[in-house]
Design an enzyme around this catalytic site. Structure first.
Site, mmCIF file in Angstrom:
data_model
loop_
_atom_site.group_PDB
_atom_site.id
_atom_site.type_symbol
_atom_site.label_atom_id
_atom_site.label_comp_id
_atom_site.label_asym_id
_atom_site.label_seq_id
_atom_site.Cartn_x
_atom_site.Cartn_y
_atom_site.Cartn_z
ATOM 1 C CB VAL A 1 82.475 29.169 13.390
ATOM 2 C CG1 VAL A 1 81.455 30.093 12.608
ATOM 3 C CG2 VAL A 1 82.871 28.328 12.172
ATOM 4 C CB SER B 1 86.035 33.660 11.937
ATOM 5 O OG SER B 1 84.716 33.043 11.726
ATOM 6 C CD GLU B 2 80.214 34.809 11.411
ATOM 7 O OE1 GLU B 2 79.357 35.789 11.549
ATOM 8 O OE2 GLU B 2 80.194 33.903 10.478
ATOM 9 C CB ILE B 3 83.482 37.866 17.594
ATOM 10 C CG1 ILE B 3 82.448 37.025 18.160
ATOM 11 C CG2 ILE B 3 83.969 39.056 18.452
ATOM 12 C CD1 ILE B 3 81.149 37.619 18.327
#
Length: 190
Positions: A120, A123-125
């Site tokens: 997570v 993916s967020e970055i």
């Protein structure tokens, strides 16, 4: 909905309000003026809607979701979706993005919580300033090379930049590597 209530997002006035709202369905229902049955109905409807429309992505998992079958080339549904013979660059890019999204597999259900949190985080970055369809291939390549925060922490900045190449905004990659090293060196990998 019963009673004609409108969903409102009121500002929480104190820490005790946050604790009470987080404590139980009835506390949240009472705060918003809903009956407990109405809260359950809203929750079930929202979760049902999400299961129908969510995108399956490699950094997400939902053990309750059953993916909808995609039409095969010889199915009647596929016949209704005939592709035009000549596509513009924009249409071709849109179709490629749709194909990438359709082919995406969710995060493995057996992935330990710490590794899932790493998925997570990465993916967020990656998703900052970048389209989802573009991130999928980079994300899969990234977690193949560095499946855990510990593995990433042992990488060099040059290795990280090489895998990141094409996503732009290289400072994001630097911060991921710096964060991984901090997690491993200062927080014992947790």
């Amino acid at each position: 909905m019963q009673g004609g209530h409108h969903v409102a997002f009121d500002a929480v006035s104190s820490d005790s309000d946050v604790q009470a709202a987080a404590g139980s369905k009835s506390a949240a229902a009472e705060h918003a003026g809903f009956q407990e049955a109405e809260v359950s109905q809203i929750q079930e409807g929202l979760l049902s809607w999400y299961d129908r429309v969510q995108r399956v992505l490699p950094w997400r998992r939902n053990p309750h979701h059953t993916p909808q079958p995609t039409p095969t080339d010889d199915s009647p549904a596929a016949a209704n979706c005939a592709k035009p013979k000549k596509l513009t660059k924009q249409q071709a890019a849109a179709e490629e993005a749709a194909a990438l999204l359709a082919a995406a597999k969710p995060a493995p259900a057996e992935l330990p919580p710490q590794e899932f949190a790493y998925y997570v985080w990465v993916s967020e970055i990656m998703l900052q300033q970048t389209q989802v369809a573009r991130v999928i291939a980079y994300f899969n390549k990234w977690v193949s090379k560095w499946p855990t925060v510990t593995a990433l922490a042992s990488a060099t900045q040059e290795e990280v930049n090489e895998v990141w190449a094409g996503l732009g905004y290289y400072r994001r990659a630097k911060y991921l590597l710096d964060g991984a090293k901090y997690i491993v060196d200062e927080l014992d990998g947790r």
